[in-house]
Design an enzyme around this catalytic site. Sequence first.
Site, PDB file in Angstrom:
ATOM      1  N   ASP A 272     -12.362   6.509   3.642  1.00  0.00           N
ATOM      2  CA  ASP A 272     -11.166   6.431   4.472  1.00  0.00           C
ATOM      3  C   ASP A 272     -10.683   4.995   4.656  1.00  0.00           C
ATOM      4  OD1 ASP A 272      -9.083   7.511   5.901  1.00  0.00           O
ATOM      5  OD2 ASP A 272     -10.167   7.591   7.801  1.00  0.00           O
TER       6      ASP A 272
ATOM      7  N   LYS B 113       0.852  -1.192   0.000  1.00  0.00           N
ATOM      8  CA  LYS B 113       0.000   0.000   0.000  1.00  0.00           C
ATOM      9  C   LYS B 113       0.885   1.240   0.000  1.00  0.00           C
ATOM     10  CE  LYS B 113      -3.206   2.577   2.993  1.00  0.00           C
ATOM     11  NZ  LYS B 113      -3.883   2.594   4.318  1.00  0.00           N
TER      12      LYS B 113
ATOM     13  N   LYS C 289     -10.697  13.013   7.434  1.00  0.00           N
ATOM     14  CA  LYS C 289     -10.211  12.843   8.803  1.00  0.00           C
ATOM     15  C   LYS C 289     -10.352  14.169   9.553  1.00  0.00           C
ATOM     16  CE  LYS C 289      -6.774   9.351   7.495  1.00  0.00           C
ATOM     17  NZ  LYS C 289      -7.293   8.181   8.227  1.00  0.00           N
TER      18      LYS C 289
ATOM     19  N   ASP D 155       1.327   6.572   5.350  1.00  0.00           N
ATOM     20  CA  ASP D 155       0.433   5.537   4.841  1.00  0.00           C
ATOM     21  C   ASP D 155       1.012   4.820   3.623  1.00  0.00           C
ATOM     22  OD1 ASP D 155      -1.844   4.307   5.689  1.00  0.00           O
ATOM     23  OD2 ASP D 155      -3.241   5.595   4.623  1.00  0.00           O
TER      24      ASP D 155
ATOM     25  N   ARG E 162      -7.454  -0.928   1.170  1.00  0.00           N
ATOM     26  CA  ARG E 162      -7.820  -2.233   0.604  1.00  0.00           C
ATOM     27  C   ARG E 162      -8.205  -2.103  -0.867  1.00  0.00           C
ATOM     28  NH1 ARG E 162     -12.018  -2.995   5.262  1.00  0.00           N
ATOM     29  NH2 ARG E 162     -10.469  -1.577   6.164  1.00  0.00           N
TER      30      ARG E 162
ATOM     31  N   GLU F 106      -9.500   3.302   2.155  1.00  0.00           N
ATOM     32  CA  GLU F 106      -9.008   3.289   0.774  1.00  0.00           C
ATOM     33  C   GLU F 106      -7.906   2.266   0.529  1.00  0.00           C
ATOM     34  OE1 GLU F 106      -5.728   4.892   2.739  1.00  0.00           O
ATOM     35  OE2 GLU F 106      -7.849   5.374   3.051  1.00  0.00           O
TER      36      GLU F 106
ATOM     37  N   ASP G   6      -3.064  10.478   3.031  1.00  0.00           N
ATOM     38  CA  ASP G   6      -4.448  10.037   3.223  1.00  0.00           C
ATOM     39  C   ASP G   6      -5.229  11.094   3.993  1.00  0.00           C
ATOM     40  OD1 ASP G   6      -6.808   8.665   3.473  1.00  0.00           O
ATOM     41  OD2 ASP G   6      -6.076   7.294   5.020  1.00  0.00           O
TER      42      ASP G   6
END
Length: 529
Positions: A370, A287, A299, A310, A374, A372, A292
């Site tokens: 949020d 990933k 957020k 991230d 996966r 995202e 993010d």
Amino acid sequence: MAEPVNHHVLLIENPNGRRKCDLNNEAHSFEEPHRLTLGYECLKSPDIDMMIMRALGFPFEHNRASRDVFIDVQFENIESVWNCDYVSGGRLVLSPTGKITPYHDVSVIKDAAKKGMARALDAGMKKPLLVIENVVNFPDGQLVGILGALEAMYVPLQIRELKDSKNFIHIGFHSDEKITEAFEKIVRNALALERSRIFARDIAGGDPERMAPAKIVEYVKNSFAGDTNISVNVMEDQEVIAKEYPLLAAVSRAANNVERHKARVVEIHYNPSIPSRVIETLLLVGKGVTYDTGGADVKISGRMAGMSRDKSGAAAVAGFLKACSILKPPHLKVTGILCLCRNSIGEDSYVADELLVSRSGKSVRVTNTDAEGRLAMADSLFKCSEIALKELNPHIYTIATLTGHARACYGNYTAAMDNHSAKATNHSGKLLFSGSRMAEGIEVSTVRAEDLAINNGKCKGDDLVQYDTDAKYRNHQLAAGFLIKVGGVEENNIKYTHLDIAGGAGCFPEEPTAVPILTLCHAHKVLTM
């Protein structure tokens, strides 16, 4: 016996570099700390607490239980610089491990070496010599100790680029009086692993602009330039990405109006020199969300800070390939895929309620933008399951800072989850063992039938739901369940392990840890033996 009410400070020092084990304490007022001079050789004593008791004037009759009430010697909190005339440079840093119990692992060696080296650098030492004897019953203690010391020397990429920030001239390593081939191999392995971890830390720790998707591509290409066993392929055509990686494209939509923020898919391939010696094929998906914001489900309350980390999963995948490029394991064929994108906010943001069709052909209902990570990895995971059908003894990984739930469950450790094929070989158990040998904590988490079933579509005709918003428990396991269902690993009976490194990757403002590179290198025998 009741706890003593008054506490008093004992200052242990050796200002003149005394070598002989003798004690010297002076009279002082109660308001001042008790000063005790302690020779170097005293530190070898297993009964140093009794020696200090004697210096303080406690009678011999006190048994150990009574002594523990009066005195607590906390060596684990001490990294002391001593003036020492019989070592080169005249200064000696002592960094004890503290008491080691059966519950400790080799991380006590790493922590002591890291703290000691940090103390040496703080004291201005430019040519430190690390003395790392294998005196504790940890098989990889010397390797881990050297890695801990090297970790303390790391300077973030952007600081290195801003100014000359090299904090040492060179470093030496000492074990025994006679150089051995075994210790030389340990040092070579440590240096190769640290180069790999520096590469990963640079990517994971770079800010959202320095390590935007386009910048990561440039950095990866430059790093692997000239490596004959490595090839790098980059997909940056947005129309092709939308077709072949539709879930990743959806996450990236709001970022597409900024060229450097557009999604990229980077494939790094390691092929050994003699293909006939390959006995295992690894396919790793990382990933790489460079920032993010949460997307449309933004957020709030300060939770966005630190989200440049991230991309730690993609950084770890790149770092593992770097280790392979240096150490050149002859028995492995490795493919790493970095899923690079930015989860931005904008007029073209993907939003909850959208129905997306994945590379596997399964439809996915978006429920929370949020979640995202996966989606960013799903299509690459399915591609790996297609590739695996043609490879020898394949094993697929996804590596991601995926859920806060993993960190809530396991703290600063990595959650490892096998599908049924990998579980049949106890693969996560092997990772737990390797992690314990290399001071990277791994916790085994089981994916159960309900973790897959909860991802089934809720609306009429939907195949999958991105995230069940009613779920109150098992969030990191159900995320693995989603990846199993969308990634095609079940239908083809392929070994698959998901590593959620949200707890272990290193939280801002601490430096990235580059987990689980060491664990993977140990488990898959990348190290030179």
